[in-house]
Design a protein around this motif. Structure first.
Motif, short mmCIF file in Angstrom:
data_model
loop_
_atom_site.label_atom_id
_atom_site.label_comp_id
_atom_site.label_asym_id
_atom_site.label_seq_id
_atom_site.Cartn_x
_atom_site.Cartn_y
_atom_site.Cartn_z
N PHE A 82 73.90 2.13 65.38
CA PHE A 82 73.17 2.90 66.38
C PHE A 82 74.03 3.10 67.62
O PHE A 82 74.68 2.16 68.08
CB PHE A 82 71.89 2.15 66.82
N GLU A 102 70.70 5.94 70.92
CA GLU A 102 69.74 5.71 69.83
C GLU A 102 69.00 4.37 70.03
O GLU A 102 67.79 4.29 69.79
CB GLU A 102 70.44 5.73 68.48
N THR A 118 66.45 4.88 72.72
CA THR A 118 65.33 5.66 72.18
C THR A 118 64.45 4.78 71.28
O THR A 118 63.22 4.82 71.38
CB THR A 118 65.85 6.87 71.38
#
Length: 165
Positions: free
Chosen positions: A128, A132, A135
């Motif tokens: 990731f 990401e 998020t």
């Protein structure tokens, strides 16, 4: 939505896989077992006690933080005491209050588990990007808030039903 797994099932599947990886990969302590391996609730309580070890904590705190009944807290803490994870001592100012202390065994074990959990987090998020990850945590927080709202609403409905009965 059609064709997707239900979010509850997906979260349960992820939870089960994480638990299985932990069970298979957690390094042994290398010491003679002085305290039994904790259940999931006990591990959560141990972590909470460890992070708040400078505070005076009592059974009531455990009930509130973990949203468990008095009976569940009593039984869980009794088992934890029997398994050499905690010690409960009466306060001098009020003998009815029993402060909860971690044993040395539990402190050592918590450090070992915490280090392994840090490793697990790094591995789970290894592909990731930072964006990401941000998020993911933002969405998980939102999901958790929605679930808490559902619980709060359910609790309000239960109280209403109790009043009308």
């Amino acid at each position: 939505m059609e064709g997707r797994k239900a979010i509850g099932f997906m979260l349960r599947e992820i939870h089960n896989r994480i638990r299985e990886v932990i069970r298979k990969s957690l390094p042994e302590s290398g010491m003679e077992p002085r305290c039994a391996p904790p259940t999931q609730l006990q591990a959560g309580i141990l972590g909470y006690l460890y992070r708040n070890r400078e505070r005076s904590l009592y059974q009531k705190d455990i009930e509130e933080v973990f949203k468990i009944s008095k009976a569940t807290a009593t039984n869980t803490l009794k088992v934890m005491e029997k398994n050499n994870m905690i010690i409960r001592r009466a306060e001098e100012r009020d003998q009815r209050l029993k402060r909860i202390y971690l044993t040395e065994c539990a402190i050592e074990d918590h450090k070992r588990v915490w280090n392994h959990m840090q490793y697990m987090d790094r591995r789970m998020l290894q592909n990731f990007t930072e964006e990401e990850q941000d998020t993911l945590f933002r969405l998980l927080d939102k999901l958790n808030d929605n679930i808490q709202t559902m619980l709060d609403e359910s609790n309000q409905e239960e109280r209403k039903e109790q009043i009308t009965c």
